[in-house]
Write a protein that holds these residues in place. Structure first.
Motif, short mmCIF file in Angstrom:
data_model
loop_
_atom_site.label_atom_id
_atom_site.label_comp_id
_atom_site.label_asym_id
_atom_site.label_seq_id
_atom_site.Cartn_x
_atom_site.Cartn_y
_atom_site.Cartn_z
N GLY A 160 0.85 -1.13 -0.05
CA GLY A 160 0.11 0.12 0.15
C GLY A 160 0.77 1.28 0.21
O GLY A 160 2.13 1.27 0.07
N ARG A 161 0.09 2.45 0.07
CA ARG A 161 0.85 3.84 0.20
C ARG A 161 1.86 3.97 1.03
O ARG A 161 3.11 4.34 0.85
CB ARG A 161 -0.26 4.94 -0.03
CG ARG A 161 0.40 5.99 -0.36
CD ARG A 161 -0.55 7.09 -0.32
NE ARG A 161 -1.69 7.03 -1.33
CZ ARG A 161 -2.99 7.53 -1.36
NH1 ARG A 161 -3.03 8.63 -0.56
NH2 ARG A 161 -3.70 7.25 -2.57
N ALA A 162 1.24 3.74 2.40
CA ALA A 162 2.28 4.17 3.36
C ALA A 162 3.32 3.24 3.73
O ALA A 162 4.46 3.57 3.78
CB ALA A 162 1.41 4.01 4.77
N ALA A 163 3.32 1.85 3.23
CA ALA A 163 4.19 0.57 3.49
C ALA A 163 5.13 0.94 2.14
O ALA A 163 6.39 0.84 2.46
CB ALA A 163 3.67 -0.64 3.67
N GLY A 164 4.59 1.32 0.98
CA GLY A 164 5.42 1.46 0.02
C GLY A 164 6.45 2.73 0.15
O GLY A 164 7.69 2.53 -0.22
N LEU A 165 5.86 4.00 0.47
CA LEU A 165 6.58 4.93 0.88
C LEU A 165 7.73 4.80 1.83
O LEU A 165 8.90 5.08 1.62
CB LEU A 165 5.82 6.17 1.11
CG LEU A 165 5.08 6.91 -0.09
CD1 LEU A 165 4.20 8.00 0.84
CD2 LEU A 165 6.16 7.30 -0.75
N LEU A 166 7.32 3.92 2.80
CA LEU A 166 8.38 3.74 4.07
C LEU A 166 9.29 2.79 3.44
O LEU A 166 10.86 2.98 3.91
CB LEU A 166 7.66 3.19 4.98
CG LEU A 166 8.24 2.56 6.39
CD1 LEU A 166 8.83 3.90 7.05
CD2 LEU A 166 7.47 1.69 7.35
N LEU A 167 9.00 1.86 2.57
CA LEU A 167 10.20 0.87 2.11
C LEU A 167 11.26 1.86 1.05
O LEU A 167 12.17 1.72 1.12
CB LEU A 167 9.63 -0.27 1.34
CG LEU A 167 10.45 -1.18 0.61
CD1 LEU A 167 11.32 -1.90 1.55
CD2 LEU A 167 9.63 -2.10 -0.41
N VAL A 168 10.43 2.40 0.33
CA VAL A 168 11.23 3.28 -0.77
C VAL A 168 12.45 4.18 0.08
O VAL A 168 13.28 4.18 -0.01
CB VAL A 168 10.50 3.91 -1.84
CG1 VAL A 168 11.31 4.94 -2.64
CG2 VAL A 168 9.85 2.94 -2.63
N LEU A 169 11.96 5.01 0.99
CA LEU A 169 12.57 5.94 1.75
C LEU A 169 13.43 5.47 2.69
O LEU A 169 14.68 6.03 2.54
CB LEU A 169 11.75 6.82 2.50
CG LEU A 169 10.62 7.95 1.51
CD1 LEU A 169 9.69 8.59 2.58
CD2 LEU A 169 11.58 8.93 0.70
N GLY A 170 13.10 4.35 3.27
CA GLY A 170 13.94 3.45 4.13
C GLY A 170 15.27 3.05 3.35
O GLY A 170 16.34 3.17 3.83
N ALA A 171 14.86 2.29 2.11
CA ALA A 171 16.08 2.04 1.26
C ALA A 171 17.05 3.01 0.86
O ALA A 171 18.19 2.73 1.22
CB ALA A 171 15.58 1.00 0.06
N GLY A 172 16.52 4.08 0.62
CA GLY A 172 17.30 5.05 0.20
C GLY A 172 17.97 5.73 1.24
O GLY A 172 19.34 6.18 1.09
N LEU A 173 17.67 5.96 2.66
CA LEU A 173 18.07 6.27 3.67
C LEU A 173 19.37 5.58 3.99
O LEU A 173 20.32 5.97 4.38
CB LEU A 173 17.01 6.59 4.72
CG LEU A 173 17.75 7.15 5.95
CD1 LEU A 173 18.24 8.48 5.60
CD2 LEU A 173 16.56 7.24 7.41
N VAL A 174 18.96 4.33 4.04
CA VAL A 174 20.02 3.27 4.54
C VAL A 174 21.13 3.30 3.71
O VAL A 174 22.58 3.44 4.04
CB VAL A 174 19.51 1.82 4.64
CG1 VAL A 174 20.52 0.62 4.91
CG2 VAL A 174 18.59 1.72 5.81
N ALA A 175 20.82 3.17 2.13
CA ALA A 175 22.05 3.33 1.33
C ALA A 175 22.72 4.69 1.32
O ALA A 175 24.01 4.74 1.24
CB ALA A 175 21.48 3.03 0.06
N GLY A 176 22.25 5.59 1.32
CA GLY A 176 22.92 6.91 1.56
C GLY A 176 23.47 7.27 2.64
O GLY A 176 24.74 7.90 2.42
#
Length: 228
Positions: A160-176
């Motif tokens: 869903g929208r919330a879980a999807g945004l959390l996954l995308v932003l979380g992945a970007g944050l961890v990598a960055g």
């Protein structure tokens, strides 16, 4: 037997549920990246914010963490980056997801090219006039790749929208954060360079995914359903 493309839509690489949220986030990230670039244009010293974290030097991290930092840094070097891209593209093609493979190349490629061009425009340096530092290309690269992979994962999993945004932003944050730590620890970049690289990827990857979807939709064979 009918071809799969005649029955099922080609999955969008930018899920519709995330487009509005990521659009806003991408816009804010672009503003931050531009603001930092203007603020530090032509500088050759760490700013006040940079000094809150660390005084950049060539030996700010010791063994064994220096080895870890060098290993992470290698992922952003040409050989390491090419290997990651090849693995990601091969995985997409094995699953017959051509559009996803295009996003891997385009999303990461556009981010790296823009980061490289901005370096010359901003002209911020570290450890000498030949070492352009803003934004961090290594951080932009790994963040972009993580965002692409996360977007494709969301599309496949149907989050869903919330879980999807959390996954995308979380992945970007961890990598960055991981690559950013390595760059600052090795003295290759100031912390604000890292933030600029992260924001560059966050601004460009969703925009590139949207373009890839629009181009793919225009090439859709007659009768194929709309993307999800």
């Amino acid at each position: 037997m009918a071809l799969e493309t005649d029955i099922h839509p080609t999955p969008a690489v930018l899920p519709r549920s995330l487009r509005a949220g990521l659009g806003v986030i991408a816009g804010l990230a672009a503003l931050v990246a531009v603001a930092l670039g203007v603020m530090y244009a032509g500088h050759s010293e760490p700013g006040t914010v940079d000094r809150w974290f660390v005084e950049p030097t060539d030996d700010s991290v010791r063994s064994p963490w220096r080895g870890v930092a060098l290993a992470v840094d290698f992922l952003g070097e040409p050989v390491g980056a090419a290997a990651l891209i090849l693995v990601a593209v091969a995985g997409c093609l094995l699953r017959r997801r051509t559009r996803a493979a295009v996003l891997v190349v385009a999303g990461v490629g556009v981010t790296v090219v823009v980061a490289t061009l901005v370096k010359s425009l901003v002209g911020r340096t570290i450890h000498g006039p030949d070492n352009l530092s803003y934004p961090s290309g290594h951080t932009a690269f790994l963040t972009a790749l993580a965002l692409v992979v996360a977007l494709l994962t969301v599309g496949r999993s149907g989050l869903g929208r919330a879980a999807g945004l959390l996954l995308v932003l979380g992945a970007g944050l961890v990598a960055g954060a991981t690559m950013g730590w390595a760059q600052v620890a090795l003295g290759a970049h100031y912390p604000t360079d890292v933030l600029g690289g992260w924001c560059t990827a966050l601004a460009l990857v969703p925009a590139t995914a949207w373009v890839v979807d629009r181009a793919g939709d225009r090439r859709r064979p007659p009768g194929q359903p709309q993307d999800r």
